[in-house]
Design a protein around this motif. Structure first.
Motif, PDB file in Angstrom:
ATOM      1  N   LEU A 151       0.801  -1.282   0.084  1.00 21.53           N
ATOM      2  CA  LEU A 151      -0.058  -0.030  -0.026  1.00 21.53           C
ATOM      3  C   LEU A 151       0.920   1.280   0.038  1.00 21.53           C
ATOM      4  CD1 LEU A 151      -2.765   1.550   0.252  1.00 21.53           C
ATOM      5  CD2 LEU A 151      -2.255   1.263   2.893  1.00 21.53           C
ATOM      6  N   ARG A 152       1.883   1.322   0.884  1.00 26.45           N
ATOM      7  CA  ARG A 152       2.698   2.443   0.875  1.00 26.45           C
ATOM      8  C   ARG A 152       3.529   2.592  -0.476  1.00 26.45           C
ATOM      9  NH1 ARG A 152       8.761   2.603   2.624  1.00 26.45           N
ATOM     10  NH2 ARG A 152       8.988   4.558   2.880  1.00 26.45           N
ATOM     11  N   ALA A 153       3.915   1.674  -0.931  1.00 24.59           N
ATOM     12  CA  ALA A 153       4.565   1.812  -2.330  1.00 24.59           C
ATOM     13  C   ALA A 153       3.867   2.202  -3.404  1.00 24.59           C
ATOM     14  CB  ALA A 153       5.254   0.321  -2.699  1.00 24.59           C
ATOM     15  N   GLY A 154       2.677   1.564  -3.446  1.00 25.36           N
ATOM     16  CA  GLY A 154       1.545   1.844  -4.165  1.00 25.36           C
ATOM     17  C   GLY A 154       1.014   3.655  -4.279  1.00 25.36           C
ATOM     18  N   VAL A 155       0.938   4.212  -2.951  1.00 25.59           N
ATOM     19  CA  VAL A 155       0.556   5.436  -2.824  1.00 25.59           C
ATOM     20  C   VAL A 155       1.549   6.259  -2.931  1.00 25.59           C
ATOM     21  CG1 VAL A 155      -0.070   7.053  -1.028  1.00 25.59           C
ATOM     22  CG2 VAL A 155      -1.332   4.924  -1.206  1.00 25.59           C
ATOM     23  N   CYS A 156       2.824   6.035  -2.843  1.00 23.12           N
ATOM     24  CA  CYS A 156       4.161   6.846  -3.243  1.00 23.12           C
ATOM     25  C   CYS A 156       4.120   6.821  -4.832  1.00 23.12           C
ATOM     26  CB  CYS A 156       5.304   6.248  -2.402  1.00 23.12           C
ATOM     27  SG  CYS A 156       5.300   6.640  -0.723  1.00 23.12           S
ATOM     28  N   ASN A 157       3.882   5.778  -5.446  1.00 25.43           N
ATOM     29  CA  ASN A 157       4.284   5.550  -6.724  1.00 25.43           C
ATOM     30  C   ASN A 157       2.983   6.388  -7.537  1.00 25.43           C
ATOM     31  OD1 ASN A 157       4.867   4.714  -9.563  1.00 25.43           O
ATOM     32  ND2 ASN A 157       3.803   2.926  -9.361  1.00 25.43           N
ATOM     33  N   TYR A 158       1.755   6.428  -7.045  1.00 21.16           N
ATOM     34  CA  TYR A 158       0.894   7.344  -7.446  1.00 21.16           C
ATOM     35  C   TYR A 158       0.908   8.843  -7.405  1.00 21.16           C
ATOM     36  CZ  TYR A 158      -3.629   9.725  -7.950  1.00 21.16           C
ATOM     37  OH  TYR A 158      -4.703  10.710  -8.325  1.00 21.16           O
ATOM     38  N   PHE A 159       1.538   9.177  -6.216  1.00 22.67           N
ATOM     39  CA  PHE A 159       1.633  10.408  -5.651  1.00 22.67           C
ATOM     40  C   PHE A 159       2.813  11.051  -6.829  1.00 22.67           C
ATOM     41  CE2 PHE A 159       4.099  13.817  -3.497  1.00 22.67           C
ATOM     42  CZ  PHE A 159       3.221  14.469  -3.161  1.00 22.67           C
ATOM     43  N   GLN A 160       3.786  10.306  -7.174  1.00 18.68           N
ATOM     44  CA  GLN A 160       5.017  10.795  -7.963  1.00 18.68           C
ATOM     45  C   GLN A 160       4.530  10.938  -9.421  1.00 18.68           C
ATOM     46  OE1 GLN A 160       8.345   7.814  -8.266  1.00 18.68           O
ATOM     47  NE2 GLN A 160       9.475   9.297  -7.632  1.00 18.68           N
ATOM     48  N   GLN A 161       3.413   9.809  -9.770  1.00 16.72           N
ATOM     49  CA  GLN A 161       2.850  10.096 -11.206  1.00 16.72           C
ATOM     50  C   GLN A 161       1.947  11.171 -11.363  1.00 16.72           C
ATOM     51  OE1 GLN A 161       4.223   8.072 -13.627  1.00 16.72           O
ATOM     52  NE2 GLN A 161       5.618   7.418 -12.061  1.00 16.72           N
ATOM     53  N   ALA A 162       1.058  11.240 -10.291  1.00 18.71           N
ATOM     54  CA  ALA A 162       0.082  12.333 -10.331  1.00 18.71           C
ATOM     55  C   ALA A 162       0.386  13.666  -9.861  1.00 18.71           C
ATOM     56  CB  ALA A 162      -1.160  11.814  -9.621  1.00 18.71           C
ATOM     57  N   LEU A 163       1.353  13.811  -9.268  1.00 18.54           N
ATOM     58  CA  LEU A 163       1.558  15.262  -8.455  1.00 18.54           C
ATOM     59  C   LEU A 163       1.361  16.244  -9.501  1.00 18.54           C
ATOM     60  CD1 LEU A 163       2.440  16.993  -6.310  1.00 18.54           C
ATOM     61  CD2 LEU A 163       4.795  16.774  -6.655  1.00 18.54           C
ATOM     62  N   SER A 164       2.323  16.205 -10.657  1.00 21.37           N
ATOM     63  CA  SER A 164       2.366  17.225 -11.585  1.00 21.37           C
ATOM     64  C   SER A 164       1.357  17.501 -12.507  1.00 21.37           C
ATOM     65  CB  SER A 164       3.987  17.139 -12.635  1.00 21.37           C
ATOM     66  OG  SER A 164       3.646  15.991 -13.348  1.00 21.37           O
ATOM     67  N   ARG A 165       0.561  16.118 -12.937  1.00 14.46           N
ATOM     68  CA  ARG A 165      -0.399  15.992 -13.611  1.00 14.46           C
ATOM     69  C   ARG A 165      -1.905  16.537 -13.043  1.00 14.46           C
ATOM     70  NH1 ARG A 165       1.591  10.563 -15.138  1.00 14.46           N
ATOM     71  NH2 ARG A 165       3.560  11.005 -16.440  1.00 14.46           N
ATOM     72  N   ALA A 166      -1.869  16.255 -11.890  1.00 14.38           N
ATOM     73  CA  ALA A 166      -3.505  16.396 -11.260  1.00 14.38           C
ATOM     74  C   ALA A 166      -3.301  16.848  -9.881  1.00 14.38           C
ATOM     75  CB  ALA A 166      -3.941  15.005 -11.201  1.00 14.38           C
ATOM     76  N   LEU A 167      -2.368  16.817  -9.102  1.00 14.93           N
ATOM     77  CA  LEU A 167      -2.370  17.106  -7.685  1.00 14.93           C
ATOM     78  C   LEU A 167      -2.415  18.495  -7.502  1.00 14.93           C
ATOM     79  CD1 LEU A 167      -1.111  14.117  -6.209  1.00 14.93           C
ATOM     80  CD2 LEU A 167      -3.487  14.405  -6.539  1.00 14.93           C
ATOM     81  N   LEU A 168      -1.407  19.167  -8.332  1.00 10.98           N
ATOM     82  CA  LEU A 168      -0.909  20.636  -8.002  1.00 10.98           C
ATOM     83  C   LEU A 168      -1.989  21.676  -8.724  1.00 10.98           C
ATOM     84  CD1 LEU A 168       2.796  20.208  -8.734  1.00 10.98           C
ATOM     85  CD2 LEU A 168       1.653  20.330  -6.540  1.00 10.98           C
ATOM     86  N   TYR A 169      -2.107  22.811  -7.792  1.00 11.94           N
ATOM     87  CA  TYR A 169      -2.815  24.015  -8.503  1.00 11.94           C
ATOM     88  C   TYR A 169      -1.867  24.514  -9.392  1.00 11.94           C
ATOM     89  CZ  TYR A 169      -6.224  23.320  -4.760  1.00 11.94           C
ATOM     90  OH  TYR A 169      -7.175  22.986  -3.820  1.00 11.94           O
ATOM     91  N   ARG A 170      -2.476  25.400 -10.350  1.00 10.61           N
ATOM     92  CA  ARG A 170      -1.699  25.871 -11.393  1.00 10.61           C
ATOM     93  C   ARG A 170      -0.481  26.825 -10.825  1.00 10.61           C
ATOM     94  NH1 ARG A 170      -4.516  30.480 -14.688  1.00 10.61           N
ATOM     95  NH2 ARG A 170      -5.958  30.241 -12.759  1.00 10.61           N
ATOM     96  N   TYR A 171      -0.791  27.392  -9.693  1.00  9.11           N
ATOM     97  CA  TYR A 171       0.284  28.364  -9.278  1.00  9.11           C
ATOM     98  C   TYR A 171       1.545  27.693  -8.414  1.00  9.11           C
ATOM     99  CZ  TYR A 171      -3.726  31.522  -9.917  1.00  9.11           C
ATOM    100  OH  TYR A 171      -4.612  32.207 -10.580  1.00  9.11           O
ATOM    101  N   GLU A 172       1.110  26.296  -8.305  1.00 12.10           N
ATOM    102  CA  GLU A 172       2.182  25.361  -7.512  1.00 12.10           C
ATOM    103  C   GLU A 172       3.112  25.026  -8.780  1.00 12.10           C
ATOM    104  OE1 GLU A 172       0.209  23.767  -3.673  1.00 12.10           O
ATOM    105  OE2 GLU A 172      -0.809  23.158  -5.511  1.00 12.10           O
ATOM    106  N   ARG A 173       2.649  24.914  -9.779  1.00  9.55           N
ATOM    107  CA  ARG A 173       3.450  24.106 -10.936  1.00  9.55           C
ATOM    108  C   ARG A 173       4.807  24.811 -11.076  1.00  9.55           C
ATOM    109  NH1 ARG A 173      -1.916  22.550 -13.859  1.00  9.55           N
ATOM    110  NH2 ARG A 173      -2.457  20.774 -12.868  1.00  9.55           N
ATOM    111  N   LYS A 174       4.904  25.840 -11.213  1.00 11.90           N
ATOM    112  CA  LYS A 174       6.081  26.670 -11.369  1.00 11.90           C
ATOM    113  C   LYS A 174       7.205  26.296 -10.287  1.00 11.90           C
ATOM    114  CE  LYS A 174       9.105  29.747 -12.724  1.00 11.90           C
ATOM    115  NZ  LYS A 174      10.488  29.478 -12.367  1.00 11.90           N
ATOM    116  N   GLN A 175       6.528  26.054  -9.157  1.00 13.03           N
ATOM    117  CA  GLN A 175       7.513  25.719  -8.055  1.00 13.03           C
ATOM    118  C   GLN A 175       7.898  24.290  -8.095  1.00 13.03           C
ATOM    119  OE1 GLN A 175       5.527  25.002  -4.345  1.00 13.03           O
ATOM    120  NE2 GLN A 175       7.365  25.723  -3.076  1.00 13.03           N
TER     121      GLN A 175
END
Length: 116
Positions: free
Chosen positions: A72-96
């Motif tokens: 579960l830990r590995a899966g959530v971390c993998n999902y987070f890594q894949q989804a962060l830039s595509r779906a989890l950040l607000y527009r203003y956070e993408r530059k950061q």
């Protein structure tokens, strides 16, 4: 006949029970980022990796499913890594995020060890 939830393309309702304190925190964070254009300092502590590690260890100690929680830990971390830039950040956070990806100090770290 009713469609089973496993059928691709069939909408499913997902109900998430969330404590009021967490709801307030999420709304405050949303307003800070979207309305006030504020960003959190990175890297964060605790990190996503640390949070998942602590959560899974606590759950695994109370069960016989240690391997399940490790996966579960590995899966959530993998999902987070894949989804962060595509779906989890607000527009203003993408530059950061882009700045971190090109930072010599942080670019080599997985994002779950930078964000919290």
């Amino acid at each position: 006949p009713a469609a089973s939830p496993e059928v691709i393309g069939v909408p499913m309702d997902l109900k998430l029970v969330m404590p009021q304190q967490l709801k307030v925190r999420l709304v405050n964070d949303w307003e800070a980022v979207t309305r006030e254009h504020k960003l959190v300092a990175l890297p964060r502590s605790p990190t996503v990796s640390q949070i998942m590690h602590d959560f899974c260890n606590a759950k695994a100690r109370r069960s016989t499913q240690e391997r399940l929680y490790s996966e579960l830990r590995a899966g959530v971390c993998n999902y987070f890594q894949q989804a962060l830039s595509r779906a989890l950040l607000y527009r203003y956070e993408r530059k950061q995020y882009e700045d971190i990806a090109s930072s010599p100090d942080l670019a080599t770290l997985p994002v779950e060890q930078v964000y919290g």
